[in-house]
Design an enzyme around this catalytic site. Structure first.
Site, PDB file in Angstrom:
ATOM      1  N   TYR B  74      10.086 -91.564   1.641  1.00 24.38           N
ATOM      2  CA  TYR B  74       9.726 -92.230   2.882  1.00 24.38           C
ATOM      3  C   TYR B  74       9.330 -93.677   2.561  1.00 24.38           C
ATOM      4  CZ  TYR B  74       8.049 -92.127   7.730  1.00 24.38           C
ATOM      5  OH  TYR B  74       7.898 -92.336   9.060  1.00 24.38           O
ATOM      6  N   ASN B 173      18.810 -80.897  19.768  1.00 21.98           N
ATOM      7  CA  ASN B 173      17.948 -79.754  19.504  1.00 21.98           C
ATOM      8  C   ASN B 173      16.763 -80.120  18.617  1.00 21.98           C
ATOM      9  OD1 ASN B 173      17.275 -77.050  19.687  1.00 21.98           O
ATOM     10  ND2 ASN B 173      18.273 -76.588  17.734  1.00 21.98           N
ATOM     11  N   VAL B 176      12.289 -84.293  18.740  1.00 22.21           N
ATOM     12  CA  VAL B 176      12.300 -85.431  19.664  1.00 22.21           C
ATOM     13  C   VAL B 176      13.312 -85.182  20.770  1.00 22.21           C
ATOM     14  CG1 VAL B 176      12.792 -87.894  19.899  1.00 22.21           C
ATOM     15  CG2 VAL B 176      11.538 -87.075  17.918  1.00 22.21           C
ATOM     16  N   ARG B 198      27.522 -74.249  16.730  1.00 22.25           N
ATOM     17  CA  ARG B 198      26.907 -73.128  15.991  1.00 22.25           C
ATOM     18  C   ARG B 198      27.995 -72.208  15.447  1.00 22.25           C
ATOM     19  NH1 ARG B 198      21.521 -74.962  15.747  1.00 22.25           N
ATOM     20  NH2 ARG B 198      22.321 -76.917  16.510  1.00 22.25           N
ATOM     21  N   GLY B 265      18.384 -90.250  10.894  1.00 26.79           N
ATOM     22  CA  GLY B 265      19.726 -90.233  10.327  1.00 26.79           C
ATOM     23  C   GLY B 265      19.990 -88.930   9.605  1.00 26.79           C
ATOM     24  N   MET B 266      20.010 -87.826  10.385  1.00 31.66           N
ATOM     25  CA  MET B 266      20.085 -86.500   9.780  1.00 31.66           C
ATOM     26  C   MET B 266      21.326 -86.291   8.920  1.00 31.66           C
ATOM     27  SD  MET B 266      18.357 -83.812  12.361  1.00 31.66           S
ATOM     28  CE  MET B 266      19.478 -83.934  13.724  1.00 31.66           C
TER      29      MET B 266
END
Lengths: 470, 353
Positions: B74, B173, B176, B198, B265-266
């Site tokens: 982080y 999902n 946030v 999914r 930014g998954m």
């Protein structure tokens, strides 16, 4: 009441590869000036990437077919409507309109879509005014408050916009970090860009390696500055690199995507470094309207700089309109500089009758289907006016020195690649550092000389530019 | 012995003054959270400073940012050793002599991130905590600082949204994302929600139902967006927490002058944005980081108003906290492991249980 003029046009009847769909046509152009319209004799017109896209039909705005190519040009007013604000001989370039149809000798244009240019500015500069310098001006002035001593970074620094950015930044005391693609004669290009005002020039690879250190050591520690703006004309990873040099809260402005790859932005830069990303399409912005004040200020600014020689056109290759195939080819292969059509004196171009003279037609001519073809006043003989193209006016004695330098600067007339200025070729063998110093000197001397010349010639030019041939 | 560890013990020291013992979850080196975190007992200073308050933390969740912070990835790196956790709520147990804004019994949340909330008791500056409505449900109070305000600010600060306007978001999902859906419904804004496909149609349907129960107007996959919904809506705001190609789809969907706000930014891929929308539709890209917003002192008044609005939605049943699983501080290893693997619910420490 109709009048006619013979002209050559570069026209496309369908969208497609410009090398195939563009064709040169000779025609008698019939026109009738409405209130607010003028007839213009185009002097020169460049080929922009945008023009290619318009012919291809891939631009956001499409032209009604068949259409004449071209979007930028400089020309002289040869005939006006009675209540016109322009007068014969005014140097103008098309602005705001997306269909000025300027790859031709003559066309009729609406006055409110033309900008009258300071007569001291050379037509070649005037014909490259409305896209690149305006884009550069807006990017430097319209997004973030920039002060002397601030820094910008840009990729594609060698492009038309890139060069304008360098020159404007230099004129306003803003430092520029410039990134170009690596190439065989990279040192020459670096010198050239530094000569027009670039503070630093890197290749993509050099910047990837040393960019971070450079920004920290030179920009921040040595100069105490911050990189506030980044200009992106490339896209892909190049975009990530220049965005990475931005200080917190900096803005990246995209004006093109030469690499044809999507622009990449890092999440961390956006979220943690608060980078903002914007885009700019100069033409669309102008067409939206409602920015008259800004536009006026912009044009005033740019013209002042052009008169002082602080804003110059990029390296140009010149072509006759007949050689359009070479010109288009050169423009599309991305290895050449900007291609410029010169609508040279028509007698040189193989017309049997003088194409620049306005001929009146008798009612029983082939155009008789037009209404009001009465013999009394419908077609009155119009006194032909010959407007000297720039290339011819520079032969005049007082401008000889200037013309010599210009031709050395901008390459040979007939479709050959522009040679670098003579003082550049002489210096190539010397090592880079001393060249830099000498350039500083050359630059100052040249600028002073150019200013003096500009002032001198502007007095004489008014009468010389237009010669009435009866 | 266990009782002694679990309860913050009050004892009398050799000089006869009260000392408060606190338990906290600390790490001394960056690394795998389940291994790096240790439970430690320590004594708070003997005297409460004049401008300090004694906060007893009552509920503090594990957020993805906390995990990243322990991993050392982080951008904010705390000085070591550091107490984990950045969100939570607590109660004021005692106040220093010069404290005016707070009183004993007030409920507070951290005023800024990186406070280290995974502990039972702490002495903090009056300015480090922010008073909230004590009558809210405890799970809402514990999760009031990060996700709902992120959603709230992104829907407020970038584009003026009126009732009936449409927004689009990916990663719908996420915590946030779910807050965005609920706030949109409360404000009468339509939300187009993009979720990952999914594995089974059943799972897909379940997710869709869950999102719709929160108030989502449309829940679609990226594939559906391209094939069925191209150009069907012109959102003026897009919220991106995925990046990569997903961001490209959002950019293409945006209306003229639209804004794309990135908050995560998954996919770990840079955002990929085509030239067209950028220059011809004049879309803007920016980022949002809640911590930076909290750091700006000009936002204090706005912050009070925001919590009031969120509180009202919570009390009227328009805004629900996420699913929480309560853990004791002693269960830290399990909790931290679960936090990284099980995304269906949030792990939540109850330090003073």
């Amino acid at each position: 009441m109709f009048e006619y003029v013979e002209r050559r046009v570069l026209r496309f009847h369908k969208n497609g590869d410009p090398r195939e769909v563009l064709q040169m046509e000779k025609e008698k152009f019939q026109f009738k000036l409405e209130e607010g319209q003028v007839l213009i004799r185009w002097l020169c017109s460049p080929i922009n990437p945008l023009d290619i896209n318009i012919v291809q039909g891939v631009y956001a705005i499409q032209r009604e077919l068949p259409a004449i190519g071209g979007s930028e040009a400089a020309g002289r007013v040869v005939k006006t409507h009675a209540n016109s604000t322009l007068k014969q001989g005014d140097l103008v370039f098309p602005f705001i309109s997306m269909s000025p149809n300027c790859w031709t000798d003559y066309s009729v244009a609406n006055e409110d879509q033309l900008v009258k240019v300071d007569s001291r500015i050379d037509p070649l500069m005037a014909s490259t005014f409305s896209v690149n310098p305006c884009t550069a001006w807006q990017m430097l002035r319209n997004f973030v408050e920039m002060n002397a001593g601030d820094w910008i970074i840009q990729n594609s620094a060698n492009s038309g916009v890139g060069r304008s950015v360098i020159q404007l930044a230099k004129a306003w005391g803003i430092h520029s970090i410039n990134i170009v693609r690596d190439r065989a004669n990279i040192e020459k290009l670096k010198i050239e860009l530094k000569h027009i005002g670039a503070t630093h020039v890197f290749t993509e690879e050099e910047f990837a390696k040393n960019g971070r250190t450079f920004v920290r050591e030179i920009v921040q520690n040595t100069h105490g500055g911050t990189v506030k703006l980044a200009f992106n004309g490339v896209g892909g990873r190049s975009c990530l690199a220049i965005a990475g040099a931005l200080a917190r809260g900096g803005t990246l402005i995209t004006y093109g995507g030469m690499s044809k790859k999507a622009h990449e932005f890092s999440t961390a830069q956006l979220v943690f470094n608060d980078i903002r990303v914007r885009g700019i399409a100069n033409g669309m912005w102008l067409m939206e309207g409602g920015h008259e004040e800004i536009v006026e200020r912009m044009l005033k600014d740019l013209q002042e700089l052009a008169v002082l020689g602080k804003l110059t056109p990029p390296p140009l290759d010149y072509h006759k309109i007949e050689d359009f195939k070479i010109a288009i080819e050169n423009s599309m292969d991305g290895k050449h500089g900007k291609q410029m059509f010169i609508f040279e004196k028509a007698t040189d171009s193989g017309f049997t009758s003088s194409p620049t003279s306005f001929s009146s037609l008798s009612p029983n001519s082939s155009f008789s289907e037009f209404p009001n073809g009465s013999s009394t006043s419908a077609f009155y003989p119009y006194q032909p006016i010959e407007v000297e193209v720039y290339a011819q006016t520079v032969d005049a004695e007082p401008q000889k020195r200037r013309s010599k330098r210009r031709s050395a600067n901008r390459g040979k007339y007939n479709g050959q690649i522009g040679r670098p200025p003579k003082y550049l070729t002489n210096l190539i063998t010397v090592d880079v550092e001393t060249q830099m110093n000498r350039h500083k000197h050359t630059d100052d001397v040249l600028r002073k000389r150019r200013q003096k010349l500009a002032l001198e010639t502007c007095r004489r030019k008014k009468d010389q530019d237009i010669q009435v041939i009866v | 012995m266990l009782t002694c560890l679990r309860r913050s013990a009050q004892k009398v020291n050799s000089f006869g003054r009260r000392t408060i013992s606190s338990r906290r979850l600390v790490y001394e080196n960056f690394g795998d959270p389940a291994k790096a975190i240790l439970l430690q007992q320590y004594d708070l200073p003997k005297k409460l400073e004049n401008k300090s308050v004694h906060v007893k933390w009552l509920g503090t969740p594990i957020n993805p940012a906390d995990i990243n912070q322990i991993q050392g990835v982080y951008p904010i790196k705390p000085p070591m050793p550091a107490v984990g956790g950045s969100e939570g709520y607590g109660q004021i147990e005692a106040i220093g002599t010069e404290v005016r804004s707070l009183k004993v019994g007030d409920h507070v949340i951290p005023a800024k991130s990186g406070l280290g909330t995974w502990c039972s008791d702490a002495y903090l500056s009056e300015l480090d905590v922010f008073k909230i409505d004590a009558s809210l449900p405890s799970t809402s109070k514990a999760t009031l600082q990060v996700n709902p305000p992120t959603a709230y600010r992104m829907l407020t600060d970038f584009v003026v949204l009126k009732e009936g306007d449409t927004i689009i978001q990916n990663g719908a999902n996420s915590a946030v994302g779910q807050a965005v859906v609920q706030i949109c419904r409360a404000r009468g804004i339509k939300s187009v929600n993009i979720v990952r496909k999914r594995e089974t149609p059943d799972a897909q349907k379940k997710l869709e139902e869950h999102m719709k129960s929160l108030g989502a107007d449309l829940v679609i996959t990226e594939e559906q967006l391209i094939k069925e919904y191209r150009g069907k809506f012109n959102p003026s705001l897009a919220l991106n927490c995925v990046g990569g190609r997903s961001a490209l789809l959002l950019a293409m969907a945006l209306d003229h002058n639209g804004v794309m706000v990135t908050y995560g930014g998954m996919s770990k891929q840079p955002l990929s944005i085509p030239t067209g929308p950028l220059i011809f539709k004049d879309i803007k890209l920016c980022g949002f980081w809640m911590s930076r917003w909290y750091e700006n002192k000009d936002n204090v008044k706005e912050r009070v108003m925001m919590y009031e609005q969120l509180g009202e939605w919570i009390k009227t049943g328009k805004f629900h906290p996420p699913q929480l699983v309560a853990r004791k501080l002693e269960e830290h290893q399990l909790a931290l492991e679960k936090a990284q693997t099980d995304h269906s619910c949030k792990q939540f420490f109850v330090p003073n249980d």
